[in-house]
Design an enzyme around this catalytic site. Structure first.
Site, PDB file in Angstrom:
ATOM      1  N   TYR A   1       2.573  24.871  28.576  1.00  0.00           N
ATOM      2  CA  TYR A   1       2.925  24.984  27.163  1.00  0.00           C
ATOM      3  C   TYR A   1       4.434  25.034  26.926  1.00  0.00           C
ATOM      4  CZ  TYR A   1      -2.039  25.856  26.979  1.00  0.00           C
ATOM      5  OH  TYR A   1      -3.388  25.736  27.139  1.00  0.00           O
ATOM      6  N   ARG A   7       4.851  18.414  23.524  1.00  0.00           N
ATOM      7  CA  ARG A   7       4.541  18.656  24.943  1.00  0.00           C
ATOM      8  C   ARG A   7       4.736  17.390  25.771  1.00  0.00           C
ATOM      9  NH1 ARG A   7      -1.207  21.460  25.648  1.00  0.00           N
ATOM     10  NH2 ARG A   7      -0.342  21.857  27.732  1.00  0.00           N
ATOM     11  N   HIS A  27      -0.833  -5.286   8.582  1.00  0.00           N
ATOM     12  CA  HIS A  27      -1.641  -6.486   8.337  1.00  0.00           C
ATOM     13  C   HIS A  27      -1.400  -7.571   9.382  1.00  0.00           C
ATOM     14  CE1 HIS A  27      -1.287  -5.582   3.684  1.00  0.00           C
ATOM     15  NE2 HIS A  27      -1.857  -4.594   4.366  1.00  0.00           N
ATOM     16  N   LYS A  40      -9.085  -3.344   8.934  1.00  0.00           N
ATOM     17  CA  LYS A  40      -7.990  -4.094   9.528  1.00  0.00           C
ATOM     18  C   LYS A  40      -8.479  -5.139  10.534  1.00  0.00           C
ATOM     19  CE  LYS A  40      -4.595  -2.079   7.316  1.00  0.00           C
ATOM     20  NZ  LYS A  40      -5.302  -1.077   6.530  1.00  0.00           N
ATOM     21  N   ASP A  69       6.504  -2.754   8.967  1.00  0.00           N
ATOM     22  CA  ASP A  69       5.152  -2.277   8.687  1.00  0.00           C
ATOM     23  C   ASP A  69       4.236  -3.475   8.929  1.00  0.00           C
ATOM     24  OD1 ASP A  69       2.703  -1.540   7.646  1.00  0.00           O
ATOM     25  OD2 ASP A  69       3.529  -0.507   5.909  1.00  0.00           O
ATOM     26  N   ARG A 108      -2.376  12.427  18.331  1.00  0.00           N
ATOM     27  CA  ARG A 108      -2.911  11.720  19.498  1.00  0.00           C
ATOM     28  C   ARG A 108      -4.200  10.973  19.162  1.00  0.00           C
ATOM     29  NH1 ARG A 108      -1.635  16.864  21.916  1.00  0.00           N
ATOM     30  NH2 ARG A 108      -3.835  17.415  21.685  1.00  0.00           N
ATOM     31  N   PHE A 145       0.854  -1.186   0.000  1.00  0.00           N
ATOM     32  CA  PHE A 145       0.000   0.000   0.000  1.00  0.00           C
ATOM     33  C   PHE A 145       0.893   1.240   0.000  1.00  0.00           C
ATOM     34  CE2 PHE A 145      -2.726   3.150   2.268  1.00  0.00           C
ATOM     35  CZ  PHE A 145      -3.731   3.230   1.312  1.00  0.00           C
ATOM     36  N   GLN A 183      -7.336   0.902  10.772  1.00  0.00           N
ATOM     37  CA  GLN A 183      -8.328   1.385   9.814  1.00  0.00           C
ATOM     38  C   GLN A 183      -9.492   0.391   9.742  1.00  0.00           C
ATOM     39  OE1 GLN A 183      -8.753  -0.207   6.624  1.00  0.00           O
ATOM     40  NE2 GLN A 183     -10.172   1.305   5.780  1.00  0.00           N
TER      41      GLN A 183
END
Length: 388
Positions: free
Chosen positions: A226, A219, A162, A188, A159, A236, A88, A185
């Site tokens: 900050y 952060r 899968h 999956k 990767d 996140r 992909f 996703q």
């Protein structure tokens, strides 16, 4: 019109009260982002433990997981990343978006995973990372790739989009001494619609801590004033997605066991069809999570393969044409492409060119069905191939 019609397959995604209760739990805790709640933290601990990793970092999607991992591994302008030519597009674009050059190499004709000899030939002084993709849940040759990594000093980045729950010679993804990324996703093996994770083995705590900062705008966890320590972005994962993923993880092993048993049958049925060759295996990959049921019809042109897929879909199968060779997509050439022509890359990637033209895959929910459904599936495929 295909005379045969596919049976009903289990729906995907699957869910029950575990997901419902998790969503309510996340809702009622009153903090819906990871810095205020505990669902993401809990999921990271559980996912890391499940995969034998020291740390896991949940992020917004699998593409961001790759980008983040590559960034903390030092990938950027002036570097190269070796990837499979058959994968992909995120595998290549994650590196290209960081300013690196992606170098596609050929895959094995049977397993569709990186060819170690092709990898060794592609390493240069600029190579920063070698990225095996565990295609359809079948782990790449991690022994040969680990040796290349040791000999060249170039680290591996798995990767594992899968390969949730997959194993190589009894070792889980997080136990193979390399960083790995996952995708959650919608299609999956475990999903929250979108999501991703980076897992870090023992010895990579510093990269994990850097990745945390990079994924949270620089952060620290306890920052309330900050103090942005380094440049970063917001990758996140939210608390609702994490609550769903905790429930998905709890049933992963049971689903893998079912898929593995069903693939044994389906691959035998497919192999009995004249002209059909199922994806091969490797006895060292002793736990295949079976993200896709893949098979080839060697010699079939891309046009005829696409027509075959259309017939399978018309009959009701969740069938798809295989990934296009990344060097044959417009997106590949927009950023960080090697100084080669399409034809030059194709000449050194003959297996990729063939597979991307003649390969078909079925969504893994087919492998959650019963034996009668698999026999019916094979009959539909046999009819369609006979007319291809």
């Amino acid at each position: 019109m295909n005379a045969r019609k596919a049976p009903e397959f289990p729906a995907w995604p699957q869910y029950d009260d575990a997901e419902r209760n998790g969503l309510v739990r996340a809702l009622e805790q009153g903090q819906w982002w990871r810095m205020g709640g505990d669902e993401v933290n809990s999921f990271e601990r559980e996912f890391a433990a499940h995969h034998g990793a020291a740390h896991a970092l949940a992020v917004t999607n699998g593409t961001h997981a790759l980008e983040l991992a590559l960034q903390v591994m030092g990938v950027g302008p002036g570097t190269e990343v070796i990837v499979p030519a058959f994968t992909f597009i995120s595998s290549s674009q994650a590196a290209q978006r960081l300013g690196a050059v992606t170098v596609p190499v050929d895959v094995d004709a049977a397993t569709y995973n990186l060819d170690p000899e092709a990898v060794a030939a592609a390493v240069t002084p600029r190579t920063k990372v070698i990225m095996p993709v565990h295609m359809a849940g079948l782990m790449a040759d991690m022994d040969a790739l680990a040796k290349i990594s040791a000999d060249t000093g170039v680290p591996l980045l798995q990767d594992a989009a899968h390969a949730h729950g997959a194993r190589w010679q009894g070792k889980r993804v997080g136990e193979l001494d390399s960083i790995a990324t996952f995708s959650f996703q919608n299609g999956k093996l475990m999903t929250a619609g979108e999501g991703g994770a980076v897992v870090f083995p023992d010895g990579e705590t510093e990269k994990y801590e850097t990745a945390f900062l990079r994924h949270s705008c620089g952060r620290p966890r306890d920052d309330r004033r900050y103090f942005h320590k380094i440049a970063g972005s917001n990758m996140r994962l939210n608390e609702f997605s994490a609550s769903v993923l905790r429930a998905q993880l709890a049933r992963l092993d049971e689903q893998i066991a079912v898929r593995d048993e069903r693939w044994t049958l389906l691959s035998r049925l497919l192999g009995a069809i004249d002209g059909v060759v199922p994806q091969g295996g490797d006895v060292r990959a002793d736990r295949n999570s079976h993200y896709m049921a893949m098979f080839r019809i060697p010699g079939l042109t891309e046009e005829r393969r696409n027509a075959l897929v259309d017939r399978l879909v018309e009959a009701g199968l969740p069938a798809f044409a295989a990934f296009r060779a990344i060097y044959r997509t417009d997106a590949f050439w927009e950023l960080g492409a090697p100084d080669e022509s399409v034809d030059a890359i194709a000449r050194r990637c003959p297996n990729t060119d063939a597979i991307s033209s003649d390969c078909v895959w079925l969504h893994h929910r087919v492998l959650l069905a019963g034996e009668p459904e698999l026999h019916a599936t094979a009959e539909i495929i046999a009819d369609a191939v006979a007319r291809a």
